[in-house]
Design an enzyme around this catalytic site. Structure first.
Site, short mmCIF file in Angstrom:
data_model
loop_
_atom_site.label_atom_id
_atom_site.label_comp_id
_atom_site.label_asym_id
_atom_site.label_seq_id
_atom_site.Cartn_x
_atom_site.Cartn_y
_atom_site.Cartn_z
N ASP A 29 0.85 -1.19 0.00
CA ASP A 29 0.00 0.00 0.00
C ASP A 29 0.89 1.24 0.00
OD1 ASP A 29 -3.22 0.51 1.00
OD2 ASP A 29 -1.83 2.20 1.06
N ILE A 30 0.49 2.26 -0.79
CA ILE A 30 1.28 3.48 -0.92
C ILE A 30 1.26 4.30 0.38
CG2 ILE A 30 -0.50 5.09 -1.76
CD1 ILE A 30 1.47 5.79 -4.05
N VAL A 95 -11.03 3.01 -3.67
CA VAL A 95 -10.68 2.49 -5.00
C VAL A 95 -11.68 1.38 -5.32
CG1 VAL A 95 -8.93 1.38 -6.43
CG2 VAL A 95 -8.23 3.02 -4.66
N HIS A 99 -10.24 -5.13 -3.10
CA HIS A 99 -8.88 -5.36 -2.60
C HIS A 99 -8.97 -5.78 -1.15
CE1 HIS A 99 -10.02 -1.10 -2.46
NE2 HIS A 99 -9.42 -1.04 -1.28
N HIS A 101 -7.07 -5.76 2.23
CA HIS A 101 -5.95 -5.17 2.97
C HIS A 101 -5.36 -6.27 3.86
CE1 HIS A 101 -6.87 -0.76 2.39
NE2 HIS A 101 -8.07 -1.24 2.13
P1 5GP Z 1 -9.71 1.56 0.35
O1 5GP Z 1 -9.76 2.88 1.08
O2 5GP Z 1 -10.42 1.66 -0.99
O3 5GP Z 1 -10.14 0.39 1.15
O4 5GP Z 1 -8.18 1.28 0.06
C1 5GP Z 1 -7.49 1.83 -1.02
C2 5GP Z 1 -6.03 1.73 -0.67
O5 5GP Z 1 -5.28 1.94 -1.85
C3 5GP Z 1 -5.58 2.77 0.35
O6 5GP Z 1 -5.05 2.12 1.50
C4 5GP Z 1 -4.54 3.58 -0.41
O7 5GP Z 1 -3.45 3.98 0.40
C5 5GP Z 1 -4.11 2.63 -1.52
N1 5GP Z 1 -3.67 3.30 -2.73
C6 5GP Z 1 -4.30 4.34 -3.37
N2 5GP Z 1 -3.64 4.67 -4.46
C7 5GP Z 1 -2.56 3.82 -4.55
C8 5GP Z 1 -1.50 3.69 -5.49
O8 5GP Z 1 -1.40 4.40 -6.50
N3 5GP Z 1 -0.58 2.71 -5.24
C9 5GP Z 1 -0.66 1.90 -4.14
N4 5GP Z 1 0.29 1.00 -3.99
N5 5GP Z 1 -1.66 2.00 -3.24
C10 5GP Z 1 -2.59 2.96 -3.44
#
Ligand code: 5GP
Ligand code: ZN
Length: 121
Positions: A29-30, A95, A99, A101
């Site tokens: 994760d970034i 996103v 996914h 985590h």
């Molecule tokens: P969500 O909030 O949808 O459950 O998780 C999305 C995750 O994607 C977040 O933890 C965010 O830090 C990660 N993320 C967003 N953009 C990128 C990216 O461009 N690269 C990577 N490696 N992770 C990303």
């Protein structure tokens, strides 16, 4: 399709990949929320948990098994770890490509947000 994670799968956007096979990939994760924080995603574009079809059951099970394998490789499987699927706005999904985590390397709190303690169920 304008999907960030499909772009990572298609190598249009770089990512630090920790596992990949013909069905899923996993990458760091970034914005890590633990010493180790990776995302396990299917190569198939599925927007949310609400969109999982019967034909996707094995794929989603495989995502969970891969998370466990990565935890073992990383050395925190026996200490324990957290796996999370966020869904839609209330779940905190940002996103829209499912996914999983995988967070490890430190004890995790529960519930995940302290303000939930003040909210009657
Ligand atoms: P969500 O909030 O949808 O459950 O998780 C999305 C995750 O994607 C977040 O933890 C965010 O830090 C990660 N993320 C967003 N953009 C990128 C990216 O461009 N690269 C990577 N490696 N992770 C990303
Ligand atoms: Zn996608």
């Amino acid at each position: 399709m304008d999907c960030l994670f499909c772009k990572i799968i298609n190598q249009e956007i770089p990512a630090s990949i920790v596992y990949q096979d013909d069905k899923v990939i996993a990458f760091n994760d970034i914005n890590p929320q633990a010493p180790f924080h990776a995302l396990v995603i299917p190569r198939k574009h599925i927007p949310t948990l609400n969109d999982i079809a019967d034909e996707d059951r094995e794929l989603v099970g495989h995502m969970l098994q891969v998370a466990g394998k990565i935890a073992q490789e990383q050395g925190f499987a026996s200490d324990g770890y957290r796996t999370v699927f966020n869904c839609n706005t209330h779940g905190g999904q940002t996103v829209y490509h499912i996914h999983l985590h995988l967070l490890g390397g430190k004890p995790m709190g529960w519930p995940p947000y302290q303000d939930q303690l003040k909210t009657p169920v």
